[in-house]
Design a protein around this motif. Structure first.
Motif, mmCIF file in Angstrom:
data_model
loop_
_atom_site.group_PDB
_atom_site.id
_atom_site.type_symbol
_atom_site.label_atom_id
_atom_site.label_comp_id
_atom_site.label_asym_id
_atom_site.label_seq_id
_atom_site.Cartn_x
_atom_site.Cartn_y
_atom_site.Cartn_z
ATOM 1 N N LYS A 124 7.466 -10.485 4.285
ATOM 2 C CA LYS A 124 8.503 -9.295 5.058
ATOM 3 C C LYS A 124 8.213 -8.588 5.920
ATOM 4 O O LYS A 124 9.081 -7.664 6.515
ATOM 5 C CB LYS A 124 8.866 -9.095 3.890
ATOM 6 C CG LYS A 124 8.337 -8.510 2.960
ATOM 7 C CD LYS A 124 8.884 -8.277 0.799
ATOM 8 C CE LYS A 124 8.075 -7.349 0.434
ATOM 9 N NZ LYS A 124 6.837 -8.011 -0.052
ATOM 10 N N SER A 125 6.949 -7.965 5.488
ATOM 11 C CA SER A 125 6.516 -6.569 6.008
ATOM 12 C C SER A 125 5.761 -7.280 7.240
ATOM 13 O O SER A 125 6.304 -6.733 8.166
ATOM 14 C CB SER A 125 4.975 -5.742 5.561
ATOM 15 O OG SER A 125 5.357 -5.197 4.904
ATOM 16 N N LEU A 144 9.423 -7.861 9.584
ATOM 17 C CA LEU A 144 9.970 -6.202 9.734
ATOM 18 C C LEU A 144 9.187 -5.624 11.206
ATOM 19 O O LEU A 144 9.722 -5.751 12.391
ATOM 20 C CB LEU A 144 9.823 -5.604 8.582
ATOM 21 C CG LEU A 144 10.294 -3.785 9.077
ATOM 22 C CD1 LEU A 144 12.025 -3.885 8.431
ATOM 23 C CD2 LEU A 144 9.963 -2.891 7.814
ATOM 24 N N ARG A 145 7.822 -5.963 11.288
ATOM 25 C CA ARG A 145 7.169 -5.377 12.531
ATOM 26 C C ARG A 145 7.442 -6.213 13.720
ATOM 27 O O ARG A 145 6.867 -6.209 14.826
ATOM 28 C CB ARG A 145 5.798 -5.338 11.646
ATOM 29 C CG ARG A 145 4.959 -3.942 11.382
ATOM 30 C CD ARG A 145 4.487 -4.358 9.976
ATOM 31 N NE ARG A 145 3.570 -3.375 10.162
ATOM 32 C CZ ARG A 145 2.835 -2.454 10.693
ATOM 33 N NH1 ARG A 145 2.047 -2.527 11.824
ATOM 34 N NH2 ARG A 145 2.767 -0.784 9.978
ATOM 35 N N MET A 186 11.089 3.110 12.928
ATOM 36 C CA MET A 186 10.093 2.398 11.949
ATOM 37 C C MET A 186 9.954 3.185 11.063
ATOM 38 O O MET A 186 9.091 4.522 11.929
ATOM 39 C CB MET A 186 9.104 1.511 12.672
ATOM 40 C CG MET A 186 8.550 0.807 11.471
ATOM 41 S SD MET A 186 7.513 -0.102 11.927
ATOM 42 C CE MET A 186 7.554 -1.866 10.415
ATOM 43 N N LEU A 201 14.070 0.817 10.610
ATOM 44 C CA LEU A 201 13.033 -0.302 9.595
ATOM 45 C C LEU A 201 12.121 0.115 8.702
ATOM 46 O O LEU A 201 11.598 1.637 9.294
ATOM 47 C CB LEU A 201 12.616 -0.692 10.882
ATOM 48 C CG LEU A 201 12.562 -2.322 12.414
ATOM 49 C CD1 LEU A 201 11.233 -2.549 12.763
ATOM 50 C CD2 LEU A 201 13.789 -2.962 11.434
ATOM 51 N N ASP A 252 9.881 1.007 5.537
ATOM 52 C CA ASP A 252 8.637 -0.913 5.463
ATOM 53 C C ASP A 252 8.131 0.321 4.250
ATOM 54 O O ASP A 252 7.085 0.594 4.082
ATOM 55 C CB ASP A 252 7.407 -1.150 6.005
ATOM 56 C CG ASP A 252 6.525 -2.027 5.748
ATOM 57 O OD1 ASP A 252 6.522 -2.488 4.439
ATOM 58 O OD2 ASP A 252 5.455 -2.360 6.375
ATOM 59 N N VAL A 258 17.344 -2.230 7.884
ATOM 60 C CA VAL A 258 15.951 -3.320 7.296
ATOM 61 C C VAL A 258 15.455 -2.536 6.723
ATOM 62 O O VAL A 258 14.237 -1.953 7.066
ATOM 63 C CB VAL A 258 15.912 -4.042 8.528
ATOM 64 C CG1 VAL A 258 15.317 -5.239 7.753
ATOM 65 C CG2 VAL A 258 16.325 -5.112 9.166
ATOM 66 N N VAL A 305 12.061 -2.979 3.365
ATOM 67 C CA VAL A 305 11.503 -4.392 2.557
ATOM 68 C C VAL A 305 11.039 -2.910 1.694
ATOM 69 O O VAL A 305 10.078 -2.184 1.723
ATOM 70 C CB VAL A 305 9.697 -4.931 3.858
ATOM 71 C CG1 VAL A 305 9.019 -5.364 2.612
ATOM 72 C CG2 VAL A 305 10.287 -5.519 4.606
#
Lengths: 255, 285
Positions: free
Chosen positions: A47-48, A51-52, A93, A174, A176, A204, A206
């Motif tokens: 999932k990370s 995201l990245r 992010m 994003l 994380d 988004v 995570v």
């Protein structure tokens, strides 16, 4: 999913390899504009990594190889005509551990402006104030703008990282696991902030924390071993998941 | 029995450790004992600020040597510090890890080249070039500064590299994630975070440059006079001691020890500055 929702980021048949390890397997997912989408799943599920991919931070790892497309407003961010620095200004992010720079509060928030070559002091001050207000930090920090950011409490540091991001006016944010280093009170403050930011930004997140995903997200995706198992409206995914593996995870039998 | 051998080993090690510290202390005491009475006798002002060095006729002014040492060290820093810091940035940020495994040991090897070899290259290559293209005797302040600047590179590079490598990866990631280019991430965040380590590397390198003797004797020309330009021949404090100690007696000999005292103070100041800068960094983080 309702038909009125507009896709902001469209991941199409995306694969990612770390050397020989196949970390993302044929992922297709649409992130909806001005909604919060949570990616959940056990550690190491990818999932990370997914995201990245959305701001191409994985480019920094030399052994990474990708296939497939990710469209931001219809444009492939892995296309050859993309300037990665511009992409990252649009898709910002927030990291797991708060990572303000070892600079003053003001210089942290104005970092993105200085990167873009903007240095007019009046304009910088205006953006710093606006961004700190948007991250609910202005009241606490308006008289501490010249103090080192690393001396702030952790949750203020994390909100400073959000403010630093808002200063460059991204379109997608994003996150994380943005609350994993924070205590419950600080976590609830960040969550409220996210709900507030949803009016303007596509988010988004995570998270390891299923309650958090259930509390704040509009859509949720469950990932397992590099596969996207299920993706749906959060309420549906948590109350009547279609896949038994999702059922196992959210009921705590796995992960 | 085991307890006994343990105690013996510990005591032997204690004695050895203290003897090395004692050695250092004795050297310091010896230099002070030989040099200080001389300084007190002719007066610090006559010793430090007089430009007439003529031991045969009782003139012991080391001012030209102090000026030469300062200029040659500053010149070396002007050459070595930017090159070294640039090299450290390049090694950390722009060289792939496998290449780094070759380059770093090679640089450390550079630190192992004897200073007489640097001097030799200075005499054979650098001095003739300066003579041909810039004029003057060739053996000069400029030649000394250039050679020293290259000699301190390993010190600057290796300590700066460590300082930059110690900057948390999250700073770099954070900067890049905000749309910064690699170079912007380096100069806007990473260099600021590594500032005190880099500064310490430069100060330690200054200490090396002030104390270097052999290479300087070979390339700086050794004329006792206050330099009027970079092409003039100069003699540093270290060169003065090394050149004359062999035949000096009496007051002359004491004057050389006193020169050593001055050098000693120079280097102690630089080292404590470096220590201060590094401690400050530890306290902050």
């Amino acid at each position: 999913m309702t038909a009125s929702t507009q896709t902001k980021v469209d991941v199409q048949a995306f694969n990612l390899h770390y050397g020989a390890f196949h970390a993302l397997k044929n992922i297709s997912i649409k992130f909806v504009d001005r909604k919060i989408t949570a990616l959940i799943g056990p550690s190491g599920c990818g999932k990370s990594t997914l995201l990245r991919c959305l701001n191409r931070m994985n480019d920094l790892i030399p052994t990474v190889r990708t296939e497939g497309r990710i469209l931001l407003d219809g444009r492939n961010i892995y296309g050859s005509d993309i300037d990665v620095c511009d992409l990252r200004k649009k898709v910002g992010m927030v990291f797991q551990r708060p990572n303000p720079f070892p600079l003053s509060v003001r210089d942290n928030v104005s970092f993105g402006l200085r990167v873009a070559g903007q240095s007019d002091p009046a304009q910088v001050d205006a953006v710093v104030e606006r961004s700190l207000r948007a991250a609910w930090l202005w009241d606490a920090l308006s008289d501490k703008l010249d103090e080192p950011a690393l001396e702030l409490p952790l949750d203020q540091q994390q909100r400073l990282c959000v403010a630093r991001l808002l200063a460059i006016e991204p379109e997608v944010i994003l996150m994380d696991e943005p609350c994993s280093a924070l205590d419950p009170i600080a976590t609830s403050r960040i969550e409220e902030l996210m709900l507030d930011l949803r009016r303007q930004y596509t988010i988004v997140i995570v998270t390891h924390n299923m309650q958090q995903a259930a509390r704040i997200s509009d859509f949720s995706g469950y990932m397992l071993l590099g596969d996207l198992i299920e993706y749906d409206v959060t309420k549906t995914l948590f109350t009547s998941p279609r896949d038994p593996r999702t059922q196992d995870y959210i009921s705590g039998r796995y992960g | 029995m085991k307890w006994n051998s343990e105690t013996i080993v510990r005591q032997v090690l204690t004695v050895i450790a203290f003897s090395s510290i004692a050695g250092l202390l004795l050297i310091a005491l010896f230099i002070l004992k030989e040099g200080l009475p001389f300084i007190l006798k002719i007066g610090p002002q006559a010793f430090l600020l007089n430009s007439n060095w003529d031991p045969a006729n009782g003139h012991y002014g080391i001012y030209p040597m102090i000026v030469a040492s300062i200029w040659i060290t500053l010149g070396a820093m002007l050459v070595g510090a930017p090159l070294g810091v640039a090299g450290a940035i390049f090694l950390n940020e722009f060289v792939p890890k496998p290449a780094m495994r070759v380059i770093k040991p090679t640089l450390e090897l550079l630190a192992g080249i004897p200073s007489v070899v640097f001097g030799f290259i200075g005499v054979m290559v650098l001095a003739p070039l300066i003579r041909a293209y810039l004029g003057g005797p060739g053996l000069s302040l400029l030649a000394g500064a250039l050679i020293l600047g290259i000699m301190i590179l390993p010190t600057v590079i290796s300590i700066s590299t460590d300082a930059i490598a110690a900057v948390p990866a999250s700073y770099r990631e954070g900067a890049l994630a905000l749309g910064a280019t690699r170079w912007q991430a380096v100069h806007m965040v990473i260099l600021k975070a590594a500032r005190s380590g880099i500064l310490a590397s430069i100060i330690l390198a200054m200490g090396r440059a002030v104390g270097e003797t052999m290479a300087v004797i070979m390339v700086a020309g050794n004329a006792v006079k206050i330099p009027h330009g970079p092409l003039d021949s100069v003699r540093t404090l270290t060169a003065n001691i090394a050149l004359e100690m062999g035949y000096a007696t009496g007051l002359h000999r004491q004057a050389l020890f006193a020169t050593g005292v001055v050098l000693f103070i120079f280097i102690m100041i630089l080292n404590s500055l470096a220590g201060l800068v590094l401690r400050k960094k530890v306290r902050r983080s």
